[in-house]
Design an enzyme around this catalytic site. Structure first.
Site, PDB file in Angstrom:
ATOM      1  N   GLY A   1      65.285  29.669  50.775  1.00 54.28           N
ATOM      2  CA  GLY A   1      64.617  30.576  51.351  1.00 54.28           C
ATOM      3  C   GLY A   1      64.174  29.426  52.778  1.00 54.28           C
ATOM      4  N   THR A   2      64.071  28.637  52.592  1.00 50.42           N
ATOM      5  CA  THR A   2      63.965  28.120  54.285  1.00 50.42           C
ATOM      6  C   THR A   2      65.297  29.013  55.292  1.00 50.42           C
ATOM      7  OG1 THR A   2      63.091  25.402  53.673  1.00 50.42           O
ATOM      8  CG2 THR A   2      64.236  26.538  56.070  1.00 50.42           C
TER       9      THR A   2
ATOM     10  N   GLN B   1      57.951  32.293  45.725  1.00 51.79           N
ATOM     11  CA  GLN B   1      57.329  31.955  44.876  1.00 51.79           C
ATOM     12  C   GLN B   1      57.149  33.649  44.192  1.00 51.79           C
ATOM     13  OE1 GLN B   1      56.422  28.999  44.386  1.00 51.79           O
ATOM     14  NE2 GLN B   1      56.709  27.969  45.904  1.00 51.79           N
TER      15      GLN B   1
ATOM     16  N   SER C   1      64.423  32.504  46.585  1.00 48.85           N
ATOM     17  CA  SER C   1      65.541  30.576  46.298  1.00 48.85           C
ATOM     18  C   SER C   1      65.884  31.213  45.154  1.00 48.85           C
ATOM     19  CB  SER C   1      64.360  29.946  47.417  1.00 48.85           C
ATOM     20  OG  SER C   1      64.934  28.177  47.034  1.00 48.85           O
ATOM     21  N   GLY C   2      66.989  29.733  44.917  1.00 46.40           N
ATOM     22  CA  GLY C   2      67.137  29.226  42.968  1.00 46.40           C
ATOM     23  C   GLY C   2      66.363  28.709  42.125  1.00 46.40           C
TER      24      GLY C   2
ATOM     25  N   THR D   1      82.421  28.771  53.060  1.00 46.59           N
ATOM     26  CA  THR D   1      82.489  29.019  51.866  1.00 46.59           C
ATOM     27  C   THR D   1      81.837  28.967  51.242  1.00 46.59           C
ATOM     28  OG1 THR D   1      84.961  27.691  52.411  1.00 46.59           O
ATOM     29  CG2 THR D   1      84.256  27.521  50.254  1.00 46.59           C
TER      30      THR D   1
ATOM     31  N   CYS E   1      49.404  15.308  54.106  1.00 46.74           N
ATOM     32  CA  CYS E   1      49.528  13.161  53.841  1.00 46.74           C
ATOM     33  C   CYS E   1      51.350  13.085  54.174  1.00 46.74           C
ATOM     34  CB  CYS E   1      49.128  12.248  53.329  1.00 46.74           C
ATOM     35  SG  CYS E   1      47.513  13.519  53.097  1.00 46.74           S
TER      36      CYS E   1
HETATM   37  N1  PLP Z   1      58.599  29.492  51.008  1.00 47.69           N
HETATM   38  C1  PLP Z   1      57.926  29.272  50.016  1.00 47.69           C
HETATM   39  C2  PLP Z   1      56.733  30.203  50.181  1.00 47.69           C
HETATM   40  C3  PLP Z   1      58.079  28.313  49.779  1.00 47.69           C
HETATM   41  O1  PLP Z   1      57.315  28.097  48.879  1.00 47.69           O
HETATM   42  C4  PLP Z   1      58.995  27.787  49.928  1.00 47.69           C
HETATM   43  C5  PLP Z   1      58.861  26.537  48.700  1.00 47.69           C
HETATM   44  O2  PLP Z   1      58.365  25.491  48.850  1.00 47.69           O
HETATM   45  C6  PLP Z   1      60.194  28.257  50.754  1.00 47.69           C
HETATM   46  C7  PLP Z   1      59.691  28.436  51.356  1.00 47.69           C
HETATM   47  C8  PLP Z   1      61.254  27.271  51.484  1.00 47.69           C
HETATM   48  O3  PLP Z   1      62.345  27.381  50.007  1.00 47.69           O
HETATM   49  P1  PLP Z   1      63.491  26.305  49.836  1.00 47.69           P
HETATM   50  O4  PLP Z   1      63.319  24.420  49.448  1.00 47.69           O
HETATM   51  O5  PLP Z   1      64.461  27.467  49.041  1.00 47.69           O
HETATM   52  O6  PLP Z   1      64.556  26.200  51.350  1.00 47.69           O
END
Ligand code: PLP
Length: 394
Positions: free
Chosen positions: A72-73, A180, A200-201, A238, A326
């Site tokens: 996701g990031t 999510q 994200s997987g 790859t 934290c």
């Molecule tokens: N976006 C949202 C809304 C998320 O909840 C998360 C992970 O908690 C991410 C992005 C990041 O995803 P990833 O952990 O696959 O990089």
């Protein structure tokens, strides 16, 4: 193993056995590089093609609109940075919300340092973006709207359909972080006018380190990773074939089980919410009361310090998460809880519990009984609570 009640499925999920089983042969049997020409590699190439089709099918998209990433990031980074770079000749203004994940917020901050202007929309007390404020924020130089599908902390679903319509009307790209929501809520990209979507997987019982970005055909996005010709030259490297197979299998499973799974989760979630609000005084539910992810419950307990509550829950074998940051070395409460208007001290006493379909009513009974005891013990040690009770009884 001692008792474990895992209620942190928004952080990550257990990889489903069928996902692991599907992945295994691609480590040891079909380990060929999908780019190689010999027939031995065709198994891995075919597997990648097949997973792309499965994911595209789940979104009503075309297979060549799905790009595999490391999660996701990366998908959020790619969507926002590449859109900014590709469309900067048109304008340098981006609209997002105050409650996005840091993968979006920090990417926007990075772009601000590079001369882009970003409007961070407010949300109401339930965490919903105000559509009027969105319309007001649009300028002739606005090139991108990035609003999440559902919030990772409080579970609130955003009015994505309306946002898509507004973006389309104004000829602005619309990206949504569906990390999510994907797998929990049916999503059709055309119907919702979504131009880019991150997923994200590991949030849907797939493996970690794999995800995808949907990019609508025709968007002139820049390549994200330079190198080989993989992912139609836009994201070189790859392919993570076992990861891709795991992701595709997890998506197929999530779509197949969605209706029944989320019905079950909603029922148990509502039972949890009901018991906590009725049985623990001075407690508030955060997030939208109904338009929320089926597996999310987020509470604030007055006179409680979140970390102490989490540690006590951990001793009872219960995994949850608190609203404070934290772990990142800062004692600031979550930006999401502050954005919905919670005062610092209340935001600090927050607890997110996110379910999966294996959680039973008996598990919830165990959690609520422990939670009641923990909250009562922590409050007994709180001078603020003591003062409050004295004032109440005067
Ligand atoms: N976006 C949202 C809304 C998320 O909840 C998360 C992970 O908690 C991410 C992005 C990041 O995803 P990833 O952990 O696959 O990089």
């Amino acid at each position: 193993m001692s008792k474990l009640i895992y209620l942190d499925n928004a952080a990550t999920t257990k990889t489903a056995p069928e996902v692991v089983e599907a992945m295994l042969p691609f480590f040891t049997e079909y380990y060929g590089n999908p780019s190689s020409v010999y027939s031995f590699a065709s198994k891995s190439k075919e597997a990648v093609t097949r997973q792309r089709e499965i994911i595209a099918g789940a979104l009503g998209a075309k297979a060549n609109e799905i790009y595999f990433t490391a999660g996701g990031t990366e998908s959020d980074n790619w969507a926002i940075k590449a859109a900014a770079e590709a469309y900067e000749s048109k304008g340098k203004h981006i609209i997002t919300s105050k409650i996005e994940h840091h993968a979006v917020l920090h990417t926007c901050e990075y772009l601000e340092h590079r001369g882009f202007e970003v409007t961070y929309l407010n949300v109401d007390e339930n965490g919903v973006v105000d559509l009027e404020e969105l319309k007001q924020a649009i300028r002739p130089d606005t090139i991108l709207i990035s609003i999440m599908f559902a919030n990772n902390e409080i579970g609130t679903m955003e009015p994505v359909r309306e946002i898509g319509e507004i973006a389309k009307e104004h000829g602005i790209l619309f990206h949504t972080d569906a990390v999510q929501a994907f797998g929990q809520i049916p999503i059709q990209v055309d119907e919702l006018h979504i131009d880019m979507l991150s997923a994200s997987g590991h949030k849907l019982n797939g493996p970690k380190g794999i995800g995808f970005l949907y990019i609508r055909k025709g968007l002139r996005l820049k390549n994200f990773v330079h190198g080989g010709a993989q992912e139609r030259k836009r994201r070189a490297g790859t392919e993570n074939v076992p990861g891709i197979v795991g992701l595709g299998t997890a998506v197929a499973r999530a779509i197949r089980t969605m209706e029944e799974r989320t019905k079950l989760e909603k029922e148990i979630r509502d039972y949890l919410i009901d018991r906590v609000l009725k049985e623990i005084p001075y407690t508030k539910l955060n997030g939208h009361p109904t338009d929320r992810l089926p597996n999310n419950a987020n509470f604030s307990f007055r006179f409680i310090e979140g970390e102490a509550m989490l540690l006590s829950l951990d001793m009872a074998g219960i995994c949850g998460s608190s609203g404070s940051a934290c772990t990142s070395g800062s004692l600031d409460p979550s930006h999401v809880l502050l954005a919905i208007g919670l005062p610092h001290e209340i935001a600090h006493g927050s607890l997110r519990l996110t379910l999966n379909e294996e959680i039973t009513k008996e598990d919830i009974d165990y959690v609520v009984e422990h939670l009641k005891e923990i909250i009562s013990n922590l409050r007994a040690m709180s001078p603020l609570y003591e003062d409050f009770i004295k004032k109440q009884t005067k």
